[in-house]
Design a protein around this motif. Structure first.
Motif, short mmCIF file in Angstrom:
data_model
loop_
_atom_site.label_atom_id
_atom_site.label_comp_id
_atom_site.label_asym_id
_atom_site.label_seq_id
_atom_site.Cartn_x
_atom_site.Cartn_y
_atom_site.Cartn_z
N LYS A 111 0.83 -1.21 0.00
CA LYS A 111 0.00 0.00 0.00
C LYS A 111 0.86 1.26 0.00
CE LYS A 111 -4.10 -1.99 2.14
NZ LYS A 111 -4.94 -2.08 3.37
N LEU A 112 1.91 1.24 0.81
CA LEU A 112 2.80 2.40 0.85
C LEU A 112 3.52 2.55 -0.48
CD1 LEU A 112 4.17 4.75 2.24
CD2 LEU A 112 5.79 3.13 3.27
N LEU A 113 3.98 1.45 -1.05
CA LEU A 113 4.67 1.50 -2.34
C LEU A 113 3.75 2.08 -3.42
CD1 LEU A 113 7.18 0.83 -4.03
CD2 LEU A 113 6.23 -1.47 -4.38
N LYS A 114 2.49 1.67 -3.41
CA LYS A 114 1.53 2.19 -4.38
C LYS A 114 1.37 3.70 -4.23
CE LYS A 114 -2.23 -0.19 -5.24
NZ LYS A 114 -3.59 -0.77 -5.13
N GLU A 115 1.27 4.17 -2.99
CA GLU A 115 1.13 5.61 -2.75
C GLU A 115 2.38 6.37 -3.20
OE1 GLU A 115 -1.26 7.61 -1.78
OE2 GLU A 115 -2.73 6.00 -1.64
N LEU A 116 3.55 5.79 -2.91
CA LEU A 116 4.80 6.45 -3.30
C LEU A 116 4.91 6.57 -4.82
CD1 LEU A 116 7.26 4.74 -0.79
CD2 LEU A 116 6.49 7.12 -0.74
N ILE A 117 4.49 5.52 -5.53
CA ILE A 117 4.54 5.55 -7.00
C ILE A 117 3.57 6.58 -7.54
CG2 ILE A 117 4.02 4.19 -9.06
CD1 ILE A 117 5.21 1.76 -7.53
N ARG A 118 2.40 6.67 -6.91
CA ARG A 118 1.43 7.68 -7.34
C ARG A 118 1.95 9.10 -7.11
NH1 ARG A 118 -4.33 5.13 -5.11
NH2 ARG A 118 -4.32 3.27 -6.46
N LYS A 119 2.82 9.26 -6.14
CA LYS A 119 3.45 10.57 -5.91
C LYS A 119 4.55 10.85 -6.91
CE LYS A 119 0.92 11.60 -2.47
NZ LYS A 119 -0.18 12.54 -2.76
N GLY A 120 4.97 9.84 -7.67
CA GLY A 120 6.00 10.02 -8.68
C GLY A 120 7.31 9.37 -8.28
N ILE A 121 7.84 8.53 -9.16
CA ILE A 121 9.15 7.93 -8.94
C ILE A 121 10.20 8.98 -9.31
CG2 ILE A 121 10.71 6.05 -9.63
CD1 ILE A 121 8.15 4.51 -10.52
N PRO A 122 11.18 9.25 -8.44
CA PRO A 122 12.22 10.23 -8.80
C PRO A 122 12.90 9.84 -10.11
CG PRO A 122 12.38 9.60 -6.48
CD PRO A 122 11.39 8.67 -7.10
N HIS A 123 13.18 10.82 -10.95
CA HIS A 123 13.67 10.52 -12.31
C HIS A 123 14.95 9.69 -12.30
CE1 HIS A 123 16.69 13.73 -11.84
NE2 HIS A 123 15.72 14.47 -11.35
N HIS A 124 15.82 9.90 -11.30
CA HIS A 124 17.07 9.15 -11.30
C HIS A 124 16.88 7.70 -10.87
CE1 HIS A 124 16.86 12.12 -7.91
NE2 HIS A 124 16.81 11.02 -7.21
N PHE A 125 15.68 7.33 -10.40
CA PHE A 125 15.42 5.94 -10.03
C PHE A 125 14.48 5.24 -11.02
CE2 PHE A 125 16.97 7.33 -5.89
CZ PHE A 125 17.73 6.25 -5.51
N ARG A 126 13.97 5.99 -12.00
CA ARG A 126 12.96 5.39 -12.88
C ARG A 126 13.50 4.18 -13.64
NH1 ARG A 126 10.31 10.85 -13.84
NH2 ARG A 126 8.26 10.54 -12.87
N ALA A 127 14.73 4.24 -14.11
CA ALA A 127 15.27 3.14 -14.92
C ALA A 127 15.18 1.82 -14.16
CB ALA A 127 16.71 3.43 -15.33
N ILE A 128 15.69 1.80 -12.94
CA ILE A 128 15.70 0.54 -12.20
C ILE A 128 14.31 0.17 -11.69
CG2 ILE A 128 16.42 1.71 -10.05
CD1 ILE A 128 17.22 -1.92 -11.19
N VAL A 129 13.54 1.16 -11.21
CA VAL A 129 12.22 0.85 -10.64
C VAL A 129 11.26 0.36 -11.72
CG1 VAL A 129 10.21 1.79 -9.43
CG2 VAL A 129 12.52 2.37 -8.66
N TRP A 130 11.28 0.97 -12.90
CA TRP A 130 10.42 0.48 -13.98
C TRP A 130 10.76 -0.97 -14.33
CZ3 TRP A 130 10.22 5.09 -18.03
CH2 TRP A 130 9.43 6.12 -17.49
N GLN A 131 12.06 -1.27 -14.37
CA GLN A 131 12.45 -2.66 -14.67
C GLN A 131 11.98 -3.61 -13.58
OE1 GLN A 131 16.58 -3.14 -16.33
NE2 GLN A 131 16.63 -0.93 -16.00
N LEU A 132 12.08 -3.19 -12.32
CA LEU A 132 11.62 -4.02 -11.22
C LEU A 132 10.11 -4.20 -11.25
CD1 LEU A 132 13.91 -2.57 -8.40
CD2 LEU A 132 14.00 -4.91 -9.31
N LEU A 133 9.39 -3.12 -11.56
CA LEU A 133 7.93 -3.17 -11.57
C LEU A 133 7.39 -4.18 -12.58
CD1 LEU A 133 6.96 0.59 -11.15
CD2 LEU A 133 6.27 -1.29 -9.64
N CYS A 134 8.04 -4.30 -13.72
CA CYS A 134 7.53 -5.23 -14.75
C CYS A 134 8.38 -6.51 -14.84
CB CYS A 134 7.45 -4.55 -16.11
SG CYS A 134 9.03 -4.09 -16.83
#
Length: 406
Positions: A111-134
């Protein structure tokens, strides 16, 4: 398949836009009432950071360009304003922890992760987080990528023709010999070889282009393959585009149910849903909003799927219902192209908030999916009977009415 020409996304919000809405204090989205006081305090800090970032246009420059090599630093070279330093440091530590403890967060802090993502993933972490998410971090297809580039694809001419139209104003993709166009061609060509049924569809290049702004081409290729396989995108981009028809059907139901007066107005002006919403589903708003806003929607899409497209789409109609009701077909078309794209430049959080105020019923959407499938199956059977001349002669106009419904 070619998409209608639309306004090109720009890297930074248009600060001169007269239509931009004033930035309100943005509240947490609907799931936040289930969070602990500490977690709510963390979200409040992130909201404050978002507010400061949105007021500081320099913070978005770091989205420009791509890190082609896996070893490239994820840290932006441009520093943020001094009043952001402490909040940025906290965010850096938080997202670093999330990336390093990913499975733990997915299992125990969803639930917290979902809220944090809705607040926006910081641009410098998007590469790794997008890969982890999918789940695209260790895909076997990555090892095939270099070999695929040595092969020829029947889609190459089509891809070459279209890549110049993908983010034409973005520095990374400007010029026929630009690095952006080269790697975009590579990824689109490689995908057309591993999925010959879909091959290439113009809308998909915008999605791949966004991935390439964040990560090397091999990684972008793996993420795109996963999105096509697991996020309904492959069905959207098949030549029949049956899934797009389903999405339009489901969206029309939501429109009719939640904004009946606007739906009636659209019908009276012959302003069909596909005229404005097709690109929303095919490019995930990447041809609608400027990149800073569209990327926020894409963050959520990576975790929650196409639901966010329905939510954002209906939220846009709710916000603009009064103005749209006063316009004819041509006026509405212009309004969708010129006014709506920049309304949330100053506060993407407000767009996300409004999207989660939209009523969305997954069970009802599933029922509509079955209803649509049954309807299309019946239409197909009727067309086969007509073509084969089976049974009684079809009443006059039957075939044309079927074509119209298609």
């Amino acid at each position: 398949m070619s998409l209608p020409t639309m306004a090109s996304p720009t890297l930074s919000p248009d600060s001169s836009s007269q239509e931009a809405l004033s930035a309100p204090t943005c509240s947490p989205t609907s799931d936040s009432e289930n969070l602990s006081p500490d977690e709510l305090e963390l979200l409040a800090k992130l909201e404050e950071q978002n507010r400061l970032l949105e007021a500081d246009s320099k913070s978005m420059r770091s989205m420009n360009g791509s890190r082609r090599n896996s070893g490239s630093s994820l840290v932006s070279s441009s520093s943020a304003s001094s009043n952001l330093s402490h909040l940025e440091e906290d965010t850096w530590i938080l997202w670093g922890r999330i990336a390093n403890e990913w499975e733990e967060w997915r299992r125990r802090k969803e639930k917290l992760l979902k809220e944090l993502i809705r607040k926006g993933i910081p641009h410098h972490f998007r590469a790794i987080v997008w890969q982890l998410l999918c789940s695209a971090t260790d895909m076997p297809v990555k090892n095939q990528y270099s070999e695929l580039l040595k092969m020829s694809s029947p889609c190459e001419k089509l891809i070459r023709r279209d890549i110049a139209r993908t983010y034409p104003e973005h520095e990374f993709f400007k010029g026929q010999d630009s690095l952006g166009q080269e790697v975009l061609f590579n990824v689109m060509k490689a995908y057309s070889l591993v999925d010959r049924e879909v091959g290439y569809c113009q809308g998909s290049a915008f999605i791949v282009g966004l991935l390439l702004m964040q990560m090397p081409e091999e990684e972008a290729f793996c993420v795109f393959v996963r999105l096509m396989q697991e996020y309904r995108l492959r069905e959207l981009f098949k030549p029949s585009m049956a899934e797009l028809g389903l999405c339009i059907y489901q969206f029309e139901y939501m429109l009719q149910e939640q904004l009946p007066d606007l739906n009636t107005h659209f019908r009276s002006q012959s302003f069909h849903t596909s005229m404005y919403a097709s690109s929303w589903f095919l490019t995930l708003f990447l041809t609608t909003f400027p990149l800073p806003v569209a990327t926020r929607v894409f963050d959520i899409f990576m975790y929650e799927g196409l639901e966010i497209v329905f939510r954002v789409g209906l939220a846009l109609l709710q916000v603009n219902q009064t103005e749209l009701m006063q316009l004819d077909m041509e006026g509405m078309s212009q309004y969708f192209q010129r006014v709506i794209p920049h309304q949330f430049d100053s506060c993407p959080d407000k767009l996300v908030l409004k999207a989660y105020q939209v009523k969305y019923n997954p069970k009802k959407m599933k029922r509509l999916e079955k209803e649509y499938a049954a309807m299309k199956s019946k239409e197909m059977e009727e067309q086969i009977e007509i073509k084969a001349g089976v049974g009684a002669p079809a009443p006059a106009g039957t075939f044309s009415s079927l074509v119209t419904q298609e």
